[in-house]
Write a protein that holds these residues in place. Structure first.
Motif, short mmCIF file in Angstrom:
data_model
loop_
_atom_site.label_atom_id
_atom_site.label_comp_id
_atom_site.label_asym_id
_atom_site.label_seq_id
_atom_site.Cartn_x
_atom_site.Cartn_y
_atom_site.Cartn_z
N THR A 1 -1.52 0.18 -9.58
CA THR A 1 -1.44 0.99 -10.64
C THR A 1 0.17 1.30 -11.05
O THR A 1 0.95 1.84 -10.05
N ASN A 2 0.55 1.34 -12.22
CA ASN A 2 1.84 1.75 -12.66
C ASN A 2 1.68 3.29 -13.49
O ASN A 2 1.22 3.36 -14.26
N LYS A 3 2.27 4.19 -12.40
CA LYS A 3 2.15 5.44 -12.82
C LYS A 3 3.45 5.90 -13.43
O LYS A 3 3.61 7.02 -13.44
N GLY A 4 4.41 4.92 -13.35
CA GLY A 4 5.76 5.34 -13.93
C GLY A 4 5.67 5.52 -15.40
O GLY A 4 4.80 5.07 -16.03
N SER B 1 5.16 -14.51 -13.13
CA SER B 1 5.54 -13.11 -13.26
C SER B 1 4.42 -12.44 -13.82
O SER B 1 3.39 -12.85 -14.49
N VAL B 2 4.38 -11.16 -13.11
CA VAL B 2 3.09 -10.21 -13.71
C VAL B 2 4.00 -9.20 -14.16
O VAL B 2 4.72 -8.55 -13.48
N LEU B 3 3.41 -8.67 -15.22
CA LEU B 3 4.18 -7.55 -16.06
C LEU B 3 3.03 -6.38 -15.78
O LEU B 3 1.87 -6.48 -16.30
N ILE B 4 3.40 -5.11 -15.50
CA ILE B 4 2.62 -4.01 -15.42
C ILE B 4 3.00 -3.06 -16.27
O ILE B 4 3.99 -2.52 -15.92
N ASN B 5 2.24 -2.51 -17.42
CA ASN B 5 2.72 -1.50 -18.53
C ASN B 5 2.53 -0.15 -17.87
O ASN B 5 1.60 0.02 -16.82
N PRO B 6 3.06 0.90 -18.20
CA PRO B 6 2.89 2.32 -17.78
C PRO B 6 1.26 2.52 -18.23
O PRO B 6 0.81 2.32 -19.23
N GLY B 7 0.56 3.33 -17.13
CA GLY B 7 -0.89 3.55 -17.24
C GLY B 7 -1.78 2.38 -16.95
O GLY B 7 -2.98 2.61 -17.15
N GLU B 8 -1.27 1.12 -17.01
CA GLU B 8 -1.94 0.00 -16.59
C GLU B 8 -2.29 -0.36 -15.03
O GLU B 8 -1.55 0.15 -14.15
N HIS B 9 -3.36 -1.39 -14.80
CA HIS B 9 -3.24 -1.67 -13.26
C HIS B 9 -3.64 -3.13 -13.15
O HIS B 9 -4.12 -3.90 -14.16
N VAL B 10 -3.63 -3.60 -11.95
CA VAL B 10 -3.61 -5.44 -11.76
C VAL B 10 -4.66 -4.74 -10.51
O VAL B 10 -4.15 -4.44 -9.51
N GLU B 11 -5.51 -5.81 -10.61
CA GLU B 11 -6.61 -5.87 -9.35
C GLU B 11 -6.74 -7.21 -8.87
O GLU B 11 -6.66 -8.05 -9.43
N TYR B 12 -6.71 -7.23 -7.39
CA TYR B 12 -6.55 -8.53 -6.53
C TYR B 12 -7.78 -8.36 -5.70
O TYR B 12 -7.98 -7.09 -4.94
N LYS B 13 -8.91 -9.14 -5.67
CA LYS B 13 -10.18 -8.99 -4.88
C LYS B 13 -10.03 -10.05 -4.33
O LYS B 13 -10.30 -11.47 -4.89
N GLU B 14 -10.06 -10.34 -2.98
CA GLU B 14 -10.34 -11.31 -1.97
C GLU B 14 -11.10 -11.19 -0.91
O GLU B 14 -11.60 -9.94 -0.42
N ASN B 15 -11.27 -12.14 -0.29
CA ASN B 15 -12.29 -12.11 1.24
C ASN B 15 -11.64 -12.74 2.25
O ASN B 15 -11.04 -13.63 2.05
N ILE B 16 -11.92 -12.03 3.29
CA ILE B 16 -11.15 -12.56 4.48
C ILE B 16 -12.15 -12.65 5.85
O ILE B 16 -13.15 -11.87 5.69
N ALA B 17 -12.46 -13.61 6.41
CA ALA B 17 -13.22 -13.90 7.45
C ALA B 17 -13.13 -13.06 8.43
O ALA B 17 -12.16 -12.50 9.13
N THR B 18 -14.24 -12.69 9.23
CA THR B 18 -14.31 -11.67 10.40
C THR B 18 -14.56 -12.49 11.68
O THR B 18 -14.93 -11.85 12.46
N ARG B 19 -14.61 -13.65 11.68
CA ARG B 19 -14.68 -14.58 12.86
C ARG B 19 -14.24 -14.01 14.16
O ARG B 19 -14.46 -14.29 15.39
N ASP B 20 -12.98 -13.37 14.19
CA ASP B 20 -12.20 -12.95 15.14
C ASP B 20 -12.39 -11.67 15.41
O ASP B 20 -11.46 -11.21 16.50
N LEU B 21 -13.25 -10.84 14.86
CA LEU B 21 -13.61 -9.31 15.02
C LEU B 21 -14.84 -9.39 16.32
O LEU B 21 -15.54 -10.34 16.16
N THR B 22 -14.65 -8.14 17.02
CA THR B 22 -15.77 -7.92 18.09
C THR B 22 -16.28 -6.60 17.65
O THR B 22 -15.58 -5.79 17.02
#
Length: 168
Positions: A76-79, A120-141
């Protein structure tokens, strides 16, 4: 009716971590009516005003039920000015799963093809960019605490971490 309320309580809610900081004691005493949140300071002046929010779900991570964890990063650009982020490839973020000793167990980029496609990604004041990804849990115990770390490879200042617990 009791089953509906029990189902609502059993639904895990994602936990959110932010880079916003609280003001110190003297700041609150000297300016009691101003906002209690402070924007993070970055070494790169072009990034001032950006705030990162990280959400890892589900919480806690039940390894018997899921094979991937959903990671959502909101920038989020709060500037007061527009911020431009330049990228040499089509990769914007990197996600890592770390154990308690900060050893990298899994990287998101290991399972994805990355192309040399500058953008390039431009983020205007008061706007936001969202990234939603998945990551594997195979190495977790089970029954351990792990850390999700999300950062921008080109902008090392833009980094956020969140701890989570695993269950069998």
């Amino acid at each position: 009716m009791p089953s509906a309320s029990a189902a609502a309580l059993a639904t895990p809610t994602p936990m959110t971590t932010t880079t916003m900081q609280k003001r110190g004691f003297f700041g609150r005493v000297l300016h009691p009516f101003s906002s209690s949140d402070v924007l993070p300071k970055y070494n790169d002046r072009r990034l001032h005003g950006l705030v990162l929010d990280l959400q890892v779900s589900p919480q806690p991570v039940r390894l018997s039920e899921i094979r991937q964890v959903e990671v959502k990063l909101t920038v989020t650009n709060k500037g007061n000015h527009m911020i431009q982020l330049d990228f040499p490839t089509d990769q914007r973020i990197e996600i890592q799963l770390l154990n308690a000793g900060d050893v990298v167990l899994t990287k998101w980029s290991e399972n994805h093809a990355i192309k040399d496609k500058p953008a390039s990604v431009l983020i205007n004041p008061g706007e936001h960019v969202e990234y939603k990804e998945n990551i594997a849990t195979r190495d977790l115990t089970p029954n351990k605490v792990f850390t999700t770390e999300v950062f921008f490879p080109k902008y090392p200042d833009l980094k956020i971490r969140q701890k989570f617990l695993t269950e069998p």
